[in-house]
Design a protein around this motif. Structure first.
Motif, PDB file in Angstrom:
ATOM      1  N   TYR A  95     -53.605 -58.477  -7.811  1.00  0.00           N
ATOM      2  CA  TYR A  95     -54.983 -58.592  -8.280  1.00  0.00           C
ATOM      3  C   TYR A  95     -55.791 -59.249  -7.171  1.00  0.00           C
ATOM      4  O   TYR A  95     -55.599 -60.417  -6.853  1.00  0.00           O
ATOM      5  N   GLY A  96     -56.676 -58.500  -6.549  1.00  0.00           N
ATOM      6  CA  GLY A  96     -57.539 -59.047  -5.519  1.00  0.00           C
ATOM      7  C   GLY A  96     -58.733 -59.728  -6.160  1.00  0.00           C
ATOM      8  O   GLY A  96     -59.495 -59.091  -6.882  1.00  0.00           O
ATOM      9  N   PHE A  97     -58.882 -61.018  -5.901  1.00  0.00           N
ATOM     10  CA  PHE A  97     -59.959 -61.756  -6.558  1.00  0.00           C
ATOM     11  C   PHE A  97     -60.930 -62.331  -5.536  1.00  0.00           C
ATOM     12  O   PHE A  97     -60.580 -62.589  -4.380  1.00  0.00           O
ATOM     13  N   THR A  98     -62.174 -62.510  -5.972  1.00  0.00           N
ATOM     14  CA  THR A  98     -63.178 -63.175  -5.163  1.00  0.00           C
ATOM     15  C   THR A  98     -63.381 -64.583  -5.708  1.00  0.00           C
ATOM     16  O   THR A  98     -63.152 -64.853  -6.885  1.00  0.00           O
ATOM     17  N   GLY A  99     -63.805 -65.480  -4.820  1.00  0.00           N
ATOM     18  CA  GLY A  99     -63.940 -66.874  -5.206  1.00  0.00           C
ATOM     19  C   GLY A  99     -62.805 -67.699  -4.625  1.00  0.00           C
ATOM     20  O   GLY A  99     -61.887 -67.173  -3.985  1.00  0.00           O
ATOM     21  N   SER A 100     -62.838 -69.000  -4.866  1.00  0.00           N
ATOM     22  CA  SER A 100     -61.869 -69.899  -4.240  1.00  0.00           C
ATOM     23  C   SER A 100     -60.596 -70.088  -5.048  1.00  0.00           C
ATOM     24  O   SER A 100     -59.618 -70.630  -4.533  1.00  0.00           O
ATOM     25  N   THR A 101     -60.582 -69.654  -6.295  1.00  0.00           N
ATOM     26  CA  THR A 101     -59.388 -69.802  -7.143  1.00  0.00           C
ATOM     27  C   THR A 101     -59.172 -68.558  -7.981  1.00  0.00           C
ATOM     28  O   THR A 101     -60.092 -67.752  -8.182  1.00  0.00           O
ATOM     29  N   ILE A 102     -57.951 -68.422  -8.486  1.00  0.00           N
ATOM     30  CA  ILE A 102     -57.636 -67.358  -9.435  1.00  0.00           C
ATOM     31  C   ILE A 102     -58.613 -67.406 -10.608  1.00  0.00           C
ATOM     32  O   ILE A 102     -59.125 -66.380 -11.063  1.00  0.00           O
ATOM     33  N   MET A 103     -58.850 -68.619 -11.090  1.00  0.00           N
ATOM     34  CA  MET A 103     -59.677 -68.778 -12.291  1.00  0.00           C
ATOM     35  C   MET A 103     -61.105 -68.295 -12.048  1.00  0.00           C
ATOM     36  O   MET A 103     -61.706 -67.630 -12.892  1.00  0.00           O
ATOM     37  N   GLU A 104     -61.640 -68.613 -10.880  1.00  0.00           N
ATOM     38  CA  GLU A 104     -63.003 -68.163 -10.557  1.00  0.00           C
ATOM     39  C   GLU A 104     -63.062 -66.642 -10.520  1.00  0.00           C
ATOM     40  O   GLU A 104     -64.002 -66.025 -11.037  1.00  0.00           O
ATOM     41  N   GLY A 105     -62.040 -66.037  -9.934  1.00  0.00           N
ATOM     42  CA  GLY A 105     -61.999 -64.576  -9.899  1.00  0.00           C
ATOM     43  C   GLY A 105     -61.890 -63.965 -11.272  1.00  0.00           C
ATOM     44  O   GLY A 105     -62.582 -63.000 -11.606  1.00  0.00           O
ATOM     45  N   LEU A 106     -61.018 -64.522 -12.102  1.00  0.00           N
ATOM     46  CA  LEU A 106     -60.836 -63.989 -13.452  1.00  0.00           C
ATOM     47  C   LEU A 106     -62.082 -64.187 -14.312  1.00  0.00           C
ATOM     48  O   LEU A 106     -62.421 -63.334 -15.140  1.00  0.00           O
ATOM     49  N   GLU A 107     -62.769 -65.302 -14.131  1.00  0.00           N
ATOM     50  CA  GLU A 107     -64.012 -65.518 -14.876  1.00  0.00           C
ATOM     51  C   GLU A 107     -65.026 -64.433 -14.539  1.00  0.00           C
ATOM     52  O   GLU A 107     -65.741 -63.935 -15.414  1.00  0.00           O
ATOM     53  N   ARG A 108     -65.091 -64.053 -13.276  1.00  0.00           N
ATOM     54  CA  ARG A 108     -66.013 -62.994 -12.868  1.00  0.00           C
ATOM     55  C   ARG A 108     -65.631 -61.650 -13.473  1.00  0.00           C
ATOM     56  O   ARG A 108     -66.466 -60.747 -13.590  1.00  0.00           O
ATOM     57  N   ASP A 109     -64.353 -61.534 -13.860  1.00  0.00           N
ATOM     58  CA  ASP A 109     -63.887 -60.312 -14.506  1.00  0.00           C
ATOM     59  C   ASP A 109     -63.768 -60.476 -16.008  1.00  0.00           C
ATOM     60  O   ASP A 109     -63.042 -59.714 -16.669  1.00  0.00           O
ATOM     61  N   GLY A 110     -64.457 -61.476 -16.568  1.00  0.00           N
ATOM     62  CA  GLY A 110     -64.608 -61.569 -18.010  1.00  0.00           C
ATOM     63  C   GLY A 110     -63.672 -62.497 -18.751  1.00  0.00           C
ATOM     64  O   GLY A 110     -63.717 -62.556 -19.988  1.00  0.00           O
TER      65      GLY A 110
END
Length: 263
Positions: A95-110
């Motif tokens: 899972y390629g995420f943006t942001g500084s953490t997994i959580m920030e990336g997942l939040e952007r994905d809902g």
């Protein structure tokens, strides 16, 4: 992870301080029936030798890597920070995420991101203890979750299951749970013990296994299919080579158990 993100809840459970050798011994003896149900522990390298560095790595996507890894690329990447490294190309399956953490990336994905803390780095009672909880949309800690509390894992699971009752079914959740029962002190899980030892460490794991059974059963009932990451952040010494505890580089500290699976 392309089949997970957006479709499933994700539980990231850190069995703080769990040694690989103890986890493997208890598995082989059939003493951890809940965790045994979901496959064998993998022997891995810890991302750090105590909670602080290890969690900074894991929350950025760098989970424990294979014990026999010889190169930084010799790891199975579930999460990949798009901003750095490896030509910024997301490896297949990650899972390629943006942001500084997994959580920030997942939040952007809902996702709604939850943290239920355990050790002091998650207790929000100091500036240092506020850093990790600050990475989550919702973070929780109370003294009944703390290391010296014998029922800490039971209290954490009770709390989570109550929170689930009010959660929206359509809202995907990423939950991080820091289980601190295995961290010192753990002598009170072994009847008659007056000090921490490898044996009380194992007894603490057996206690945690039972509580995880309640968590998994409750989560499946209320939420359906869920992806679980379960690992330790580091091990700890009980006198091996004259070493005590962790925050030092010793094979016992640097070797951790890891597994992931679906509920």
């Amino acid at each position: 992870m392309g089949q997970v993100v957006g479709r499933c809840d994700i539980l990231f459970i850190c069995l703080d301080t769990l040694r690989y050798d103890v986890a493997a011994q208890q598995e082989a003896a059939g003493e951890t029936p809940v965790l045994n149900r979901y496959g064998a522990w993998k022997k891995c390298q810890a991302p750090g030798n105590f909670t602080w560095p290890s969690h900074h790595a894991m929350f950025s996507g760098f989970l424990p890597s294979y014990y026999d890894a010889k190169n930084v690329t010799d790891r199975e990447l579930l999460f990949f920070p798009r901003a750095i490294g490896l030509g910024k190309k997301v490896p297949a399956g990650a899972y390629g995420f943006t942001g500084s953490t997994i959580m920030e990336g997942l939040e952007r994905d809902g996702y709604d991101t939850w943290c239920v803390g355990g050790v002091a780095f998650f207790d929000k009672r100091s500036d240092l203890g506020k850093v990790f909880p600050g990475y989550f949309r919702k973070s929780y800690w109370n003294p009944s979750f703390a290391c010296p509390v014998k029922d800490s894992t039971k209290n954490q699971v009770d709390f989570i299951l109550k929170k689930l009752e009010r959660a929206e079914q359509e809202q995907r959740i990423f939950l991080y749970l820091n289980v601190d029962a295995i961290h010192y002190p753990n002598y009170f899980y072994l009847e008659g013990a007056s000090h921490d030892s490898v044996e009380s460490h194992a007894a603490a794991l057996r206690y945690v296994d039972g509580e995880l059974g309640r968590l998994f059963a409750g989560w499946k009932e209320k939420r359906g299919e869920t992806f679980v990451i379960c690992c330790s952040d580091h091990g700890t010494c009980y006198g091996e080579d004259g070493c005590q505890f962790h925050g030092i580089n010793h094979p016992i500290v640097n070797t951790v158990p890891y597994k992931h699976f679906f509920l």
